[in-house]
Write a protein that holds these residues in place. Structure first.
Motif, PDB file in Angstrom:
ATOM      1  N   MET A 113       0.758  -0.940   0.671  1.00 40.18           N
ATOM      2  CA  MET A 113      -0.614  -0.172   0.246  1.00 40.18           C
ATOM      3  C   MET A 113       0.610   1.012  -0.469  1.00 40.18           C
ATOM      4  SD  MET A 113      -2.980   0.782   2.139  1.00 40.18           S
ATOM      5  CE  MET A 113      -3.086   1.153   3.979  1.00 40.18           C
ATOM      6  N   ALA A 114       1.642   2.133  -1.419  1.00 38.83           N
ATOM      7  CA  ALA A 114       2.185   2.576  -1.196  1.00 38.83           C
ATOM      8  C   ALA A 114       1.606   4.267  -1.552  1.00 38.83           C
ATOM      9  CB  ALA A 114       2.858   2.929  -2.737  1.00 38.83           C
ATOM     10  N   LEU A 115       1.647   5.341  -0.438  1.00 39.24           N
ATOM     11  CA  LEU A 115       1.181   6.257  -0.231  1.00 39.24           C
ATOM     12  C   LEU A 115      -0.249   6.088   0.150  1.00 39.24           C
ATOM     13  CD1 LEU A 115       2.120   7.720  -4.077  1.00 39.24           C
ATOM     14  CD2 LEU A 115       3.527   8.404  -1.432  1.00 39.24           C
ATOM     15  N   GLY A 116      -0.337   5.793   0.739  1.00 35.77           N
ATOM     16  CA  GLY A 116      -2.049   5.778   1.103  1.00 35.77           C
ATOM     17  C   GLY A 116      -2.869   4.502   0.902  1.00 35.77           C
ATOM     18  N   TYR A 117      -2.875   4.209  -1.168  1.00 36.84           N
ATOM     19  CA  TYR A 117      -3.933   3.463  -1.474  1.00 36.84           C
ATOM     20  C   TYR A 117      -3.271   2.419  -2.075  1.00 36.84           C
ATOM     21  CZ  TYR A 117      -4.482   8.419  -3.087  1.00 36.84           C
ATOM     22  OH  TYR A 117      -4.690   9.766  -2.679  1.00 36.84           O
ATOM     23  N   GLY A 118      -4.664   1.668  -1.203  1.00 38.17           N
ATOM     24  CA  GLY A 118      -4.609  -0.109  -2.020  1.00 38.17           C
ATOM     25  C   GLY A 118      -4.236  -0.260  -2.954  1.00 38.17           C
ATOM     26  N   PRO A 119      -4.329  -1.241  -3.440  1.00 36.39           N
ATOM     27  CA  PRO A 119      -4.001  -1.761  -4.540  1.00 36.39           C
ATOM     28  C   PRO A 119      -5.114  -1.648  -5.592  1.00 36.39           C
ATOM     29  CG  PRO A 119      -3.478  -4.103  -3.717  1.00 36.39           C
ATOM     30  CD  PRO A 119      -3.821  -2.753  -3.113  1.00 36.39           C
ATOM     31  N   PRO A 120      -4.838  -1.220  -7.185  1.00 33.88           N
ATOM     32  CA  PRO A 120      -6.112  -1.130  -8.091  1.00 33.88           C
ATOM     33  C   PRO A 120      -6.927  -2.375  -7.996  1.00 33.88           C
ATOM     34  CG  PRO A 120      -4.490  -0.587  -9.536  1.00 33.88           C
ATOM     35  CD  PRO A 120      -3.691  -0.910  -8.056  1.00 33.88           C
ATOM     36  N   THR A 121      -7.645  -2.835  -8.069  1.00 37.69           N
ATOM     37  CA  THR A 121      -9.347  -3.537  -8.685  1.00 37.69           C
ATOM     38  C   THR A 121      -9.518  -3.210  -9.535  1.00 37.69           C
ATOM     39  OG1 THR A 121     -10.351  -3.062  -6.721  1.00 37.69           O
ATOM     40  CG2 THR A 121      -8.748  -4.623  -6.327  1.00 37.69           C
ATOM     41  N   LEU A 122     -10.255  -4.631 -10.364  1.00 39.88           N
ATOM     42  CA  LEU A 122     -11.172  -3.466 -11.626  1.00 39.88           C
ATOM     43  C   LEU A 122     -13.015  -3.688 -10.735  1.00 39.88           C
ATOM     44  CD1 LEU A 122      -9.914  -6.072 -14.517  1.00 39.88           C
ATOM     45  CD2 LEU A 122      -9.587  -3.935 -14.363  1.00 39.88           C
ATOM     46  N   SER A 123     -12.965  -4.030  -9.903  1.00 40.03           N
ATOM     47  CA  SER A 123     -14.522  -3.685  -9.048  1.00 40.03           C
ATOM     48  C   SER A 123     -14.722  -2.269  -8.621  1.00 40.03           C
ATOM     49  CB  SER A 123     -14.130  -4.343  -8.041  1.00 40.03           C
ATOM     50  OG  SER A 123     -13.683  -3.820  -7.145  1.00 40.03           O
ATOM     51  N   ASP A 124     -12.691  -1.360  -9.260  1.00 39.50           N
ATOM     52  CA  ASP A 124     -13.317   0.161  -8.883  1.00 39.50           C
ATOM     53  C   ASP A 124     -13.709   0.722  -9.543  1.00 39.50           C
ATOM     54  OD1 ASP A 124     -13.104   3.092  -8.163  1.00 39.50           O
ATOM     55  OD2 ASP A 124     -10.316   2.729  -7.795  1.00 39.50           O
ATOM     56  N   PRO A 125     -14.922   1.139 -10.226  1.00 37.39           N
ATOM     57  CA  PRO A 125     -15.536   2.269 -11.322  1.00 37.39           C
ATOM     58  C   PRO A 125     -14.010   2.933 -11.763  1.00 37.39           C
ATOM     59  CG  PRO A 125     -16.784   3.146  -9.513  1.00 37.39           C
ATOM     60  CD  PRO A 125     -15.700   1.748  -9.110  1.00 37.39           C
ATOM     61  N   THR A 126     -13.814   3.684 -10.793  1.00 32.88           N
ATOM     62  CA  THR A 126     -12.771   4.538 -11.595  1.00 32.88           C
ATOM     63  C   THR A 126     -11.430   4.196 -12.378  1.00 32.88           C
ATOM     64  OG1 THR A 126     -12.922   5.749  -9.194  1.00 32.88           O
ATOM     65  CG2 THR A 126     -10.989   6.616 -10.845  1.00 32.88           C
ATOM     66  N   PHE A 127     -11.170   3.040 -11.610  1.00 35.00           N
ATOM     67  CA  PHE A 127      -9.267   2.021 -11.984  1.00 35.00           C
ATOM     68  C   PHE A 127     -10.255   1.114 -13.424  1.00 35.00           C
ATOM     69  CE2 PHE A 127      -7.513  -1.448 -12.802  1.00 35.00           C
ATOM     70  CZ  PHE A 127      -5.843  -1.024 -12.341  1.00 35.00           C
ATOM     71  N   ARG A 128     -11.695   1.347 -13.515  1.00 30.22           N
ATOM     72  CA  ARG A 128     -12.336   0.839 -14.765  1.00 30.22           C
ATOM     73  C   ARG A 128     -12.440   1.529 -15.765  1.00 30.22           C
ATOM     74  NH1 ARG A 128     -16.461  -2.176 -11.778  1.00 30.22           N
ATOM     75  NH2 ARG A 128     -18.090  -0.416 -12.200  1.00 30.22           N
ATOM     76  N   ARG A 129     -12.577   3.303 -15.644  1.00 39.06           N
ATOM     77  CA  ARG A 129     -12.503   3.843 -16.020  1.00 39.06           C
ATOM     78  C   ARG A 129     -10.666   3.973 -17.139  1.00 39.06           C
ATOM     79  NH1 ARG A 129     -12.400   8.847 -13.294  1.00 39.06           N
ATOM     80  NH2 ARG A 129      -9.677   8.512 -13.775  1.00 39.06           N
ATOM     81  N   ALA A 130     -10.218   4.303 -16.575  1.00 34.22           N
ATOM     82  CA  ALA A 130      -8.505   4.729 -16.685  1.00 34.22           C
ATOM     83  C   ALA A 130      -8.300   2.941 -17.159  1.00 34.22           C
ATOM     84  CB  ALA A 130      -7.938   4.595 -15.190  1.00 34.22           C
ATOM     85  N   VAL A 131      -8.780   2.259 -17.117  1.00 35.44           N
ATOM     86  CA  VAL A 131      -7.737   1.469 -18.342  1.00 35.44           C
ATOM     87  C   VAL A 131      -9.173   0.909 -19.986  1.00 35.44           C
ATOM     88  CG1 VAL A 131      -8.102  -1.323 -18.532  1.00 35.44           C
ATOM     89  CG2 VAL A 131      -7.228  -0.509 -16.577  1.00 35.44           C
ATOM     90  N   LEU A 132     -10.780   1.269 -19.399  1.00 38.30           N
ATOM     91  CA  LEU A 132     -11.028   1.528 -20.668  1.00 38.30           C
ATOM     92  C   LEU A 132     -10.870   2.736 -21.341  1.00 38.30           C
ATOM     93  CD1 LEU A 132     -13.246   1.076 -22.500  1.00 38.30           C
ATOM     94  CD2 LEU A 132     -14.554   2.348 -21.338  1.00 38.30           C
ATOM     95  N   GLY A 133     -10.125   4.062 -20.812  1.00 37.26           N
ATOM     96  CA  GLY A 133     -10.044   5.239 -21.228  1.00 37.26           C
ATOM     97  C   GLY A 133      -8.675   5.107 -22.008  1.00 37.26           C
ATOM     98  N   THR A 134      -7.397   4.891 -20.811  1.00 39.24           N
ATOM     99  CA  THR A 134      -6.247   4.547 -21.404  1.00 39.24           C
ATOM    100  C   THR A 134      -6.551   3.562 -23.734  1.00 39.24           C
ATOM    101  OG1 THR A 134      -5.144   4.026 -19.940  1.00 39.24           O
ATOM    102  CG2 THR A 134      -4.012   2.947 -21.884  1.00 39.24           C
ATOM    103  N   VAL A 135      -7.384   2.533 -23.245  1.00 41.16           N
ATOM    104  CA  VAL A 135      -7.486   2.000 -24.621  1.00 41.16           C
ATOM    105  C   VAL A 135      -8.427   2.227 -25.837  1.00 41.16           C
ATOM    106  CG1 VAL A 135      -8.840  -0.197 -25.667  1.00 41.16           C
ATOM    107  CG2 VAL A 135      -7.644  -0.654 -23.879  1.00 41.16           C
ATOM    108  N   LEU A 136      -9.005   3.086 -25.369  1.00 45.86           N
ATOM    109  CA  LEU A 136      -9.653   4.506 -26.393  1.00 45.86           C
ATOM    110  C   LEU A 136      -8.629   5.671 -26.135  1.00 45.86           C
ATOM    111  CD1 LEU A 136     -13.123   5.123 -24.379  1.00 45.86           C
ATOM    112  CD2 LEU A 136     -13.001   3.996 -26.644  1.00 45.86           C
ATOM    113  N   TYR A 137      -8.326   6.246 -25.033  1.00 44.09           N
ATOM    114  CA  TYR A 137      -6.797   6.898 -25.611  1.00 44.09           C
ATOM    115  C   TYR A 137      -5.865   6.300 -26.696  1.00 44.09           C
ATOM    116  CZ  TYR A 137      -2.525   9.772 -25.554  1.00 44.09           C
ATOM    117  OH  TYR A 137      -1.101  10.323 -25.547  1.00 44.09           O
TER     118      TYR A 137
END
Length: 127
Positions: free
Chosen positions: A1-25
């Motif tokens: 857990m770096a900088l107070g944030y847990g590991p990203p999971t695909l259940s997190d909508p913000t992380f899913r947006r970042a993954v899908l957004g990267t593909v679209l980018y």
């Protein structure tokens, strides 16, 4: 857990947006590149134009001292920094002062415009 944030999971909508957004980018950058290549019709010139369009405004903001409002304006209208705003998962950490999907819309506008111009130039020259 770096900088107070847990590991990203695909259940997190913000992380899913970042993954899908990267593909679209990446898809939008490839369409932007295809539009430039169709208009320029020279491999080296097309690569140079794409690199200059994507990295040029960012490098200018690093090299040239400018007020914050000018810096933010350049970041809002440049395709690379605006498009990468979709990857931010922590509030206030984006590369551009835009909302994530708004930044991707800026890149999509560049891609659509350059595809249209490249298509017209290609059709006019090869008519």
């Amino acid at each position: 857990m770096a900088l107070g944030y847990g590991p990203p999971t695909l259940s997190d909508p913000t992380f899913r947006r970042a993954v899908l957004g990267t593909v679209l980018y990446l898809v939008l950058v490839s369409l932007l590149s295809a539009g430039i290549a169709a208009g320029v019709r020279h491999n080296g010139a097309a690569v140079g134009a794409v690199v200059a369009l994507l990295y040029g405004p960012y490098l200018v903001t690093l090299i040239v001292p400018m007020p914050a409002h000018t810096l933010h304006l350049i970041q809002k209208i440049s395709p690379m920094t605006a498009g990468l705003a979709v990857q931010s998962t922590v509030a206030g950490s984006a590369t551009a002062p835009l909302q994530p999907w708004g930044g991707l819309a800026v890149l999509a506008a560049y891609a659509a415009g350059l595809l249209a111009v490249g298509g017209v130039l290609f059709k006019v020259r090869d008519a």
